[in-house]
Design an enzyme around this catalytic site. Sequence first.
Site, PDB file in Angstrom:
ATOM      1  N   ILE A  87     -80.845  48.092 169.403  1.00  0.00           N
ATOM      2  CA  ILE A  87     -80.625  49.375 170.091  1.00  0.00           C
ATOM      3  C   ILE A  87     -81.388  49.401 171.408  1.00  0.00           C
ATOM      4  CG2 ILE A  87     -80.072  50.922 168.175  1.00  0.00           C
ATOM      5  CD1 ILE A  87     -83.022  51.949 168.592  1.00  0.00           C
ATOM      6  N   ASP A  88     -82.319  48.473 171.568  1.00  0.00           N
ATOM      7  CA  ASP A  88     -83.054  48.449 172.832  1.00  0.00           C
ATOM      8  C   ASP A  88     -82.191  47.893 173.974  1.00  0.00           C
ATOM      9  OD1 ASP A  88     -85.132  49.381 171.360  1.00  0.00           O
ATOM     10  OD2 ASP A  88     -86.360  47.576 171.465  1.00  0.00           O
ATOM     11  N   GLY A 120     -81.259  40.734 166.179  1.00  0.00           N
ATOM     12  CA  GLY A 120     -81.725  40.843 167.560  1.00  0.00           C
ATOM     13  C   GLY A 120     -82.306  39.532 168.054  1.00  0.00           C
ATOM     14  N   GLY A 179     -85.199  38.240 167.493  1.00  0.00           N
ATOM     15  CA  GLY A 179     -85.802  37.532 166.361  1.00  0.00           C
ATOM     16  C   GLY A 179     -84.740  36.875 165.492  1.00  0.00           C
ATOM     17  N   GLY A 180     -83.726  37.640 165.155  1.00  0.00           N
ATOM     18  CA  GLY A 180     -82.651  37.127 164.291  1.00  0.00           C
ATOM     19  C   GLY A 180     -81.904  35.968 164.941  1.00  0.00           C
ATOM     20  N   GLY A 216     -84.726  45.439 163.039  1.00  0.00           N
ATOM     21  CA  GLY A 216     -84.645  46.904 163.000  1.00  0.00           C
ATOM     22  C   GLY A 216     -83.206  47.371 162.885  1.00  0.00           C
ATOM     23  N   TYR A 232     -87.061  56.840 164.198  1.00  0.00           N
ATOM     24  CA  TYR A 232     -85.994  56.355 163.316  1.00  0.00           C
ATOM     25  C   TYR A 232     -84.794  57.305 163.259  1.00  0.00           C
ATOM     26  CZ  TYR A 232     -89.879  53.401 162.023  1.00  0.00           C
ATOM     27  OH  TYR A 232     -90.934  52.534 162.081  1.00  0.00           O
ATOM     28  N   ILE A 258     -83.120  58.127 165.556  1.00  0.00           N
ATOM     29  CA  ILE A 258     -82.146  57.668 166.552  1.00  0.00           C
ATOM     30  C   ILE A 258     -81.410  56.430 166.082  1.00  0.00           C
ATOM     31  CG2 ILE A 258     -82.018  56.587 168.837  1.00  0.00           C
ATOM     32  CD1 ILE A 258     -83.998  58.721 169.746  1.00  0.00           C
ATOM     33  N   ARG A 259     -82.176  55.450 165.602  1.00  0.00           N
ATOM     34  CA  ARG A 259     -81.472  54.186 165.317  1.00  0.00           C
ATOM     35  C   ARG A 259     -80.749  54.195 163.970  1.00  0.00           C
ATOM     36  NH1 ARG A 259     -86.414  49.829 164.316  1.00  0.00           N
ATOM     37  NH2 ARG A 259     -86.725  50.357 162.150  1.00  0.00           N
TER      38      ARG A 259
END
EC number: 2.7.1.11
Length: 466
Positions: free
Chosen positions: A210-211, A180, A182-183, A89, A367, A369-370
């Site tokens: 961003i979390d 993140g 996952g990455g 994301g 979206y 926000i990020r």
Amino acid sequence: MTLHLDDLRVRHLGECHHDSPLADLVADKKTSPHYVSEGDRVLLDDTVSMLDRRGMAPGDLPSFEAAGPRRKIYFDPAEVTAGIVTCGGLCPGLNDVIRGLVQELTVQYDVKRILGFRNGFRGLTARHRHDTVDLTPDVVRDIHKSGGTILGSSRGGQDVEEMVDTLVLRGVNVLFVVGGDGGMNAATNLAAAIRSRGLDIAVIGVPKTIDNDLPYTDQSFGFQSAFAQAANFISSVSIEASASPDGIGIVKLMGRHSGFIACYASLARNAADVVLIPEVPFRLEGPDGLLARVERHVREKGFVVIVVAEGAGQDLLAERGLLQGGATDASGNAKLGDIGLLLREIISAHLTEVGLSPTVRYIDPSYAIRSVTANAYDSVYCLRLAHNAVHAAMAGRTETAVVRWRRRFVHVPMPLIISHRNQVDPDGDLWMSVQEATGGLVAPSDGRKLERPGVPERPGAGVVAG
Ligand SMILES: Nc1ncnc2c1ncn2[C@@H]1O[C@H](COP(=O)(O)OP(=O)(O)O)[C@@H](O)[C@H]1O
Ligand SMILES: O=P(O)(O)OC[C@H]1O[C@](O)(COP(=O)(O)O)[C@@H](O)[C@@H]1O
Ligand SMILES: [Mg+2]
């Protein structure tokens, strides 16, 4: 999980034999409150009691390798082809990181070839491996003025051996993965496959989320920009709710498993009356449940503002058959039900039933926000992470993430970054601040007792019920 010094050692590709172009800059530097010299280490723990409990000599304490330029480096810059990939994301600051990597590689190390893989790991598949962006200082000069990533991103799995083939075919010997959990998982697998083939390719991670849910990092880049934007939506909803009879303002914020954005954005405006996060399950019913608390606020002050993280209250959705059990996105992330819509419906129904006339203002900024541009603080943070990622790569570190830990930039073995999730600690001081600012909690569903229920006076909160 108890960590030992050996768990925190990062992998090296080999001895550093080449003179670093930055050798003079660091030649006489010593550790100070503002610098950690090469070879020094940064402690994992930072309180007297934690150190005391370990009962170890300073040199044996768990600690991270300090990041930064080295006097000698592993790679000959003339032989380096760097690759950059951004995945998962979006997050504010991705372009700042790309820009920082390219500038540092070219200006300081004189690396001539930098390939940007498009759309996340998809760009490393056989089908897309030749569709890369040649990254130069000219290309990246102004990219930090926009949100998102000029390279694109994606979710979804790719074959790891195929990705290693791509690195070999494109001559990449240093890969930067900005991603993140996952990455970082994918990067760890990639690095393992590279190792098992005996290839001389460094994989360096710049953790992104961003979390703010990745561990061993003070706070992830872009998080400040994201919660500042989220706070604007809380203000909007608060203004709307306070101007409506029996106003109910609800803002749903991102945060799949961790409620950091909800907590920080709420604290930033001090306008939220109730904050709901995944880490603290809540009850709807009962004298301390959400519905009673909302009703009390509306009766006493005329309106209420609720901030809910998207991952909160998923049990309530499941109970109502509103969750597709086990459904995941292409990357294997759980698909969530919409807690914002459920709250809107349930709260409206309850307040109507008890004789009030609720006006609901619900915002799901998602979206909006990020995708924002990084603020000045995050831009600086991204640039410094990027500089340190380049130093780490040139010094032959691999399977290593570059993070800031207790204000110092350090190297963390990638497997640690994905070892668990960073979450708001219900017993920690952040959640305590949220409790202090909102004057108590909705009754937890685990039966724990509430400590400080009540409706606090908030200066400037708006209408007070007569
Ligand atoms: N457990 C995993 N193992 C290997 N690769 C993964 C794993 N989870 C995700 N990935 C890969 O990493 C990429 C980004 O993951 P994703 O979860 O979408 O975002 P993020 O990196 O932001 O967490 C995806 O392309 C996905 O294929
Ligand atoms: O719509 P998308 O791209 O799946 O993104 C939604 C999710 O992305 C996030 O921003 C987290 O992103 P990552 O998984 O990339 O860290 C969550 O807050 C949100 O649940
Ligand atoms: Mg993720």
